[in-house]
Design an enzyme around this catalytic site. Sequence first.
Site, PDB file in Angstrom:
ATOM      1  N   THR A   8       0.834  -1.359  -0.143  1.00  0.00           N
ATOM      2  CA  THR A   8      -0.030  -0.065   0.111  1.00  0.00           C
ATOM      3  C   THR A   8       0.765   1.391   0.007  1.00  0.00           C
ATOM      4  OG1 THR A   8      -0.135   0.197   2.603  1.00  0.00           O
ATOM      5  CG2 THR A   8      -1.924  -1.293   1.444  1.00  0.00           C
TER       6      THR A   8
ATOM      7  N   ILE B  49       9.040   5.189   0.216  1.00  0.00           N
ATOM      8  CA  ILE B  49       9.708   4.040   0.732  1.00  0.00           C
ATOM      9  C   ILE B  49       8.782   2.875   0.167  1.00  0.00           C
ATOM     10  CG2 ILE B  49       9.492   2.381   2.794  1.00  0.00           C
ATOM     11  CD1 ILE B  49      10.230   5.084   4.437  1.00  0.00           C
ATOM     12  N   GLY B  50       7.347   2.809  -0.114  1.00  0.00           N
ATOM     13  CA  GLY B  50       6.407   2.200  -0.685  1.00  0.00           C
ATOM     14  C   GLY B  50       6.889   1.730  -2.268  1.00  0.00           C
TER      15      GLY B  50
ATOM     16  N   TYR C 190       1.137  11.049  15.225  1.00  0.00           N
ATOM     17  CA  TYR C 190       1.827  10.052  14.542  1.00  0.00           C
ATOM     18  C   TYR C 190       2.877   9.005  15.165  1.00  0.00           C
ATOM     19  CZ  TYR C 190       5.420   8.772  11.039  1.00  0.00           C
ATOM     20  OH  TYR C 190       6.271   7.897  10.324  1.00  0.00           O
TER      21      TYR C 190
HETATM   22  N1  LIG Z   1      10.261   9.131   5.561  1.00  0.00           N
HETATM   23  C1  LIG Z   1      10.659   8.627   6.509  1.00  0.00           C
HETATM   24  O1  LIG Z   1      11.523   9.464   6.844  1.00  0.00           O
HETATM   25  C2  LIG Z   1       9.876   7.695   7.089  1.00  0.00           C
HETATM   26  C3  LIG Z   1      10.552   7.489   8.517  1.00  0.00           C
HETATM   27  C4  LIG Z   1       9.609   6.409   9.239  1.00  0.00           C
HETATM   28  C5  LIG Z   1       8.628   5.804   8.752  1.00  0.00           C
HETATM   29  N2  LIG Z   1       8.067   6.115   7.588  1.00  0.00           N
HETATM   30  C6  LIG Z   1       6.739   5.641   7.171  1.00  0.00           C
HETATM   31  O2  LIG Z   1       7.151   5.084   5.903  1.00  0.00           O
HETATM   32  C7  LIG Z   1       5.998   4.942   5.146  1.00  0.00           C
HETATM   33  C8  LIG Z   1       5.982   5.638   3.827  1.00  0.00           C
HETATM   34  O3  LIG Z   1       6.507   6.811   3.936  1.00  0.00           O
HETATM   35  P1  LIG Z   1       7.153   7.663   2.760  1.00  0.00           P
HETATM   36  O4  LIG Z   1       8.274   8.674   3.411  1.00  0.00           O
HETATM   37  O5  LIG Z   1       7.570   7.024   1.864  1.00  0.00           O
HETATM   38  O6  LIG Z   1       5.892   8.467   2.359  1.00  0.00           O
HETATM   39  P2  LIG Z   1       5.602   9.218   0.918  1.00  0.00           P
HETATM   40  O7  LIG Z   1       6.481   9.550  -0.088  1.00  0.00           O
HETATM   41  O8  LIG Z   1       4.576  10.491   1.076  1.00  0.00           O
HETATM   42  O9  LIG Z   1       4.554   8.037   0.208  1.00  0.00           O
HETATM   43  C9  LIG Z   1       3.446   7.746   0.895  1.00  0.00           C
HETATM   44  C10 LIG Z   1       2.627   6.872  -0.240  1.00  0.00           C
HETATM   45  O10 LIG Z   1       1.317   6.590   0.588  1.00  0.00           O
HETATM   46  C11 LIG Z   1       0.290   7.092  -0.105  1.00  0.00           C
HETATM   47  N3  LIG Z   1      -0.771   7.236   0.605  1.00  0.00           N
HETATM   48  C12 LIG Z   1      -1.131   8.239   1.636  1.00  0.00           C
HETATM   49  N4  LIG Z   1      -2.409   8.155   1.943  1.00  0.00           N
HETATM   50  C13 LIG Z   1      -2.970   7.117   1.624  1.00  0.00           C
HETATM   51  C14 LIG Z   1      -4.103   6.497   1.653  1.00  0.00           C
HETATM   52  N5  LIG Z   1      -5.089   6.981   2.492  1.00  0.00           N
HETATM   53  N6  LIG Z   1      -4.238   5.279   1.192  1.00  0.00           N
HETATM   54  C15 LIG Z   1      -3.755   4.884   0.258  1.00  0.00           C
HETATM   55  N7  LIG Z   1      -2.284   5.320   0.055  1.00  0.00           N
HETATM   56  C16 LIG Z   1      -2.186   6.638   0.989  1.00  0.00           C
HETATM   57  C17 LIG Z   1       0.642   7.847  -1.057  1.00  0.00           C
HETATM   58  O11 LIG Z   1      -0.047   7.945  -2.449  1.00  0.00           O
HETATM   59  P3  LIG Z   1      -1.233   8.849  -2.683  1.00  0.00           P
HETATM   60  O12 LIG Z   1      -1.025  10.394  -2.129  1.00  0.00           O
HETATM   61  O13 LIG Z   1      -1.425   9.124  -4.068  1.00  0.00           O
HETATM   62  O14 LIG Z   1      -2.272   8.243  -1.748  1.00  0.00           O
HETATM   63  C18 LIG Z   1       2.313   7.556  -1.380  1.00  0.00           C
HETATM   64  O15 LIG Z   1       2.363   6.523  -2.329  1.00  0.00           O
HETATM   65  C19 LIG Z   1       4.857   5.658   5.854  1.00  0.00           C
HETATM   66  O16 LIG Z   1       4.078   4.860   6.787  1.00  0.00           O
HETATM   67  C20 LIG Z   1       5.772   6.630   6.883  1.00  0.00           C
HETATM   68  O17 LIG Z   1       4.873   6.602   8.064  1.00  0.00           O
HETATM   69  C21 LIG Z   1       8.682   7.289   6.905  1.00  0.00           C
END
Ligand SMILES: NC(=O)c1ccc[n+]([C@@H]2O[C@H](COP(=O)([O-])OP(=O)(O)OC[C@H]3O[C@@H](n4cnc5c(N)ncnc54)[C@H](OP(=O)(O)O)[C@@H]3O)[C@@H](O)[C@H]2O)c1
Length: 247
Positions: A13, A19-20, A151
């Site tokens: 998802t 990261i995804g 968060y």
């Molecule tokens: N980056 C960091 O430093 C970091 C650190 C610790 C943990 N994380 C965790 O890693 C995960 C990914 O983070 P990221 O930094 O890669 O974020 P990102 O680049 O903003 O990507 C988030 C993804 O989630 C999708 N998304 C958001 N809301 C959604 C929803 N309601 N339903 C379905 N898809 C949804 C977005 O696409 P759409 O907007 O098109 O839906 C996007 O594909 C998250 O769980 C975050 O909390 C990140």
Amino acid sequence: MQIDLTAKVALVTGASSGIGFAIAKRLIESGATVVITGRKQDAIEEAAAALGEDCIPLVADVTQASEMDGVVRRIQQTLGKLDIVVANAGVGANAPLGEIDDEKFEKVIGTNLKGALNTVQSALPMLRPGASIVLIGSTGSFEAPSTMSVYGATKAGLRAFAKTWIKDIEGRGIRINVVSPGAIDTPSLRDALGGNGNSAINALNERSPIGRIGTPEEVANVVAFFASDAASYINGEELYVDGGLKV
Ligand SMILES: NC(=O)c1ccc[n+]([C@@H]2O[C@H](COP(=O)([O-])OP(=O)(O)OC[C@H]3O[C@@H](n4cnc5c(N)ncnc54)[C@H](OP(=O)(O)O)[C@@H]3O)[C@@H](O)[C@H]2O)c1
């Protein structure tokens, strides 16, 4: 490490970016067919085009249980099985105590906590012995920065989910683990840092015992391991991919 996911089917998802996307790429490189989801059609289709023919994009919002049921129905109809589920979609919202309104609270809880629940509950009937579920947590579950309490609470909630869920599904041979990144260079991190992007990244680099923030690929490698049979006896664990920051 060589990870073999040949003939496995995975759902990731929130895989249109960050990261995804890196997780989907790594799983495909390891031999899996991967269904990716996100809310924005253009973004998820663009990601799928970049990931190649072993990737299937579906538009779905994790906050809506019926949409996740729809995703799993499509997987059943088109691929006939599901081996790996990565509940990655997640969002943050800055608000200090005293300014946490319903909208921000519902958005973060709905996506990070209810979204993971919806994803796993929808997928569960399709999962067979040997299946692996990975929840993407965060070091924020221990020590979220100021203004990120909701968060942090959601990510601590994922740890609690995993510990109880493995008991709820005892005997089914399905593993559930949590991979918790520290600061990882993604669009959402740069958004959260706002206009101070580069200087804030430098400050994060300096705080890290390893001297830098992480890459999405470094998280994806760990997720691929947990998803694979190489981790067949690891269950209910949480692994921090944070360069030693939490220590
Ligand atoms: N980056 C960091 O430093 C970091 C650190 C610790 C943990 N994380 C965790 O890693 C995960 C990914 O983070 P990221 O930094 O890669 O974020 P990102 O680049 O903003 O990507 C988030 C993804 O989630 C999708 N998304 C958001 N809301 C959604 C929803 N309601 N339903 C379905 N898809 C949804 C977005 O696409 P759409 O907007 O098109 O839906 C996007 O594909 C998250 O769980 C975050 O909390 C990140």
